[in-house]
Design a protein around this motif. Structure first.
Motif, PDB file in Angstrom:
ATOM      1  N   UNK A   1       0.834  -1.207   0.000  1.00 15.34           N
ATOM      2  CA  UNK A   1       0.000   0.000   0.000  1.00 15.34           C
ATOM      3  C   UNK A   1       0.865   1.253   0.000  1.00 15.34           C
ATOM      4  N   UNK A   2       1.944   1.244   0.788  1.00 14.19           N
ATOM      5  CA  UNK A   2       2.852   2.381   0.792  1.00 14.19           C
ATOM      6  C   UNK A   2       3.569   2.557  -0.538  1.00 14.19           C
ATOM      7  N   UNK A   3       3.873   1.437  -1.188  1.00 13.23           N
ATOM      8  CA  UNK A   3       4.531   1.514  -2.506  1.00 13.23           C
ATOM      9  C   UNK A   3       3.598   2.148  -3.532  1.00 13.23           C
ATOM     10  N   UNK A   4       2.301   1.776  -3.480  1.00 11.23           N
ATOM     11  CA  UNK A   4       1.339   2.351  -4.427  1.00 11.23           C
ATOM     12  C   UNK A   4       1.127   3.831  -4.153  1.00 11.23           C
ATOM     13  N   UNK A   5       1.137   4.226  -2.881  1.00  9.68           N
ATOM     14  CA  UNK A   5       0.954   5.643  -2.560  1.00  9.68           C
ATOM     15  C   UNK A   5       2.180   6.485  -2.867  1.00  9.68           C
ATOM     16  N   UNK A   6       3.317   5.836  -3.066  1.00 14.96           N
ATOM     17  CA  UNK A   6       4.543   6.576  -3.337  1.00 14.96           C
ATOM     18  C   UNK A   6       5.278   7.027  -2.088  1.00 14.96           C
ATOM     19  N   UNK A   7       5.076   6.279  -0.971  1.00 10.05           N
ATOM     20  CA  UNK A   7       5.750   6.678   0.259  1.00 10.05           C
ATOM     21  C   UNK A   7       7.253   6.494   0.205  1.00 10.05           C
ATOM     22  N   UNK A   8       7.737   5.646  -0.702  1.00 10.30           N
ATOM     23  CA  UNK A   8       9.172   5.357  -0.764  1.00 10.30           C
ATOM     24  C   UNK A   8       9.892   6.159  -1.841  1.00 10.30           C
TER      25      UNK A   8
END
Length: 215
Positions: A203-210
């Motif tokens: 989910x964080x990868x899809x949101x662009x958190x990284x």
């Protein structure tokens, strides 16, 4: 001359050592230390963070994660050992103790008591709470101000600018110690095998958190 200097140095060290054995009133002190263990069974597991209190003195300490404690006391003091879920134990330091150090392995007996659930409400009943909540006069100005103060950007700026207080640092340290205590004697779980952790990662990868902040 060297022999005389050696005697003076020995006399000085003896005086300093003797001064460390008494308090300001000249009463003898004891370095009281030891281990607090669970004596309920033959395993003798440590009792972490057990309270070690000197009765009628107002001073005390607590054992560490391994059950070790150390405190300066007077000869003849009564030491009270207490821990959540254990019976209190008292120990009296021998007033005629000749040495200035005393070690003890204190065993405690597990005695868990299940108390009934207690629910605390700021109002006498749920009906009163509903009436007070419905009667609240929340103007649009207050709503907009609350939304602004609770926005993610505002909270992030406050988190970066406001330093942690002593209570927050202490709470963080105690949470870390509690986590170590919870998994004592066993291997902590690895989040690499947790499906919840993997879902949070995707989910964080899809949101662009990284992504890099400067992109």
């Amino acid at each position: 001359m060297k022999y005389l200097l050696f005697l003076l140095l020995c006399f000085g060290f003896t005086s300093v050592a003797h001064a460390q054995l008494v308090d300001q009133n000249g009463e003898p002190l004891v370095q009281f230390s030891g281990m607090v263990l669970d004596g309920t069974n033959s395993q003798l597991q440590p009792v972490p963070y057990a309270t070690v209190l000197i009765k009628n003195d107002g001073r005390g300490t607590y054992a560490n994660l391994e059950g070790f404690f150390s405190i300066v006391a007077h000869k003849g003091d009564t030491i009270l050992f207490s821990a959540l879920g254990y019976d209190d134990v008292e120990f009296v330091i021998d007033p005629a103790l000749e040495d200035d150090k005393y070690s003890l392995v204190q065993l405690m007996t597990y005695n868990a008591i299940d108390l009934p659930e207690a629910v605390v409400f700021p109002w006498p009943s749920r009906e009163h709470f509903k009436l007070e909540f419905l009667a609240m006069d929340v103007t649009p100005e207050l709503q907009s101000r609350a939304s602004e103060n609770l926005s993610a950007d505002k909270l992030e700026r406050l988190q970066e600018s406001v330093p942690r207080s002593g209570a927050e640092n202490s709470s963080y340290y105690l949470r870390q110690q509690a986590r170590q205590t919870y998994y004592i004697g066993q291997r902590p779980p690895m989040n690499i095998f947790s499906p919840i952790a993997w879902k949070q990662f995707f989910d964080g990868w899809k949101r662009g958190d990284f992504k890099r902040k400067d992109d």
